[in-house]
Design a protein around this motif. Structure first.
Motif, short mmCIF file in Angstrom:
data_model
loop_
_atom_site.label_atom_id
_atom_site.label_comp_id
_atom_site.label_asym_id
_atom_site.label_seq_id
_atom_site.Cartn_x
_atom_site.Cartn_y
_atom_site.Cartn_z
N VAL A 99 -1.18 20.84 -22.48
CA VAL A 99 -2.28 20.57 -23.55
C VAL A 99 -2.48 22.03 -24.01
O VAL A 99 -3.07 22.61 -23.16
CB VAL A 99 -3.36 19.58 -23.18
N SER A 100 -2.49 22.12 -25.27
CA SER A 100 -2.75 23.46 -25.77
C SER A 100 -3.70 23.43 -26.84
O SER A 100 -3.58 22.54 -27.75
CB SER A 100 -1.47 24.17 -26.44
N TYR A 101 -4.73 24.27 -26.88
CA TYR A 101 -5.70 24.16 -28.02
C TYR A 101 -5.78 25.97 -28.27
O TYR A 101 -6.69 26.54 -27.29
CB TYR A 101 -7.04 23.51 -27.33
N GLY B 294 -16.16 18.63 -28.08
CA GLY B 294 -15.98 16.92 -27.89
C GLY B 294 -14.73 16.37 -28.30
O GLY B 294 -14.18 16.09 -27.45
N VAL B 295 -14.26 16.49 -29.54
CA VAL B 295 -13.18 16.02 -29.83
C VAL B 295 -12.34 17.22 -30.77
O VAL B 295 -13.12 18.05 -31.71
CB VAL B 295 -13.16 14.77 -30.92
N ILE B 296 -11.25 17.63 -30.20
CA ILE B 296 -10.25 18.60 -30.95
C ILE B 296 -9.01 18.14 -31.14
O ILE B 296 -8.55 17.24 -30.70
CB ILE B 296 -10.25 19.93 -30.12
N ARG B 297 -8.28 19.01 -32.15
CA ARG B 297 -6.98 18.69 -32.25
C ARG B 297 -6.18 19.78 -31.27
O ARG B 297 -6.44 21.01 -31.14
CB ARG B 297 -6.59 19.33 -33.72
N VAL B 298 -5.04 19.02 -30.50
CA VAL B 298 -4.32 19.72 -29.51
C VAL B 298 -2.86 19.48 -29.91
O VAL B 298 -2.31 18.91 -30.81
CB VAL B 298 -4.62 19.36 -28.34
N SER B 299 -2.00 20.29 -29.13
CA SER B 299 -0.70 20.10 -29.24
C SER B 299 -0.04 19.60 -27.83
O SER B 299 -0.63 20.32 -26.79
CB SER B 299 0.35 21.10 -29.76
#
Length: 98
Positions: free
Chosen positions: A52-54, A91-96
């Motif tokens: 998981v990347s952020y 809390g909620v993020i956009r990841v790849s």
């Protein structure tokens, strides 16, 4: 003759860009049992490792649960995984996922 037919059928397939990592909305976190780097995913097999990347951070966690069941979320991370990824404030993020 068989080789020609096989070649033609493969050549007739449309060429689509393939990427192993794709951005997906909605990584959230939950309090999971245990202290490991674990996550919940709806379709990935139990025991599989997901990267998981952020931003500039990237972690690996093991799928040990099903979920999330909220629209727009694709993965739930354990508290330890969320801390390591640096998402506790968001809390909620956009990841790849990979």
């Amino acid at each position: 003759m068989y080789r020609k037919l096989l070649y033609l059928s493969i050549a007739a397939l449309p060429l689509l860009p393939i990427s192993s990592a794709q951005a997906e909305s909605g990584a959230s976190y939950y309090s999971a049992r245990g202290n490991g780097m674990t996550c919940a995913h709806r379709t990935r097999p139990f025991g599989s490792i997901v990267t998981v990347s952020y931003g500039s951070r990237s972690i690996q966690c093991r799928v040990n649960d099903r979920g999330p069941f909220i629209r727009g979320r694709v993965i739930d991370l354990s508290l330890n995984a969320a801390r390591a990824l640096g998402m506790m404030q968001s809390g909620v993020i956009r990841v790849s996922l990979d």
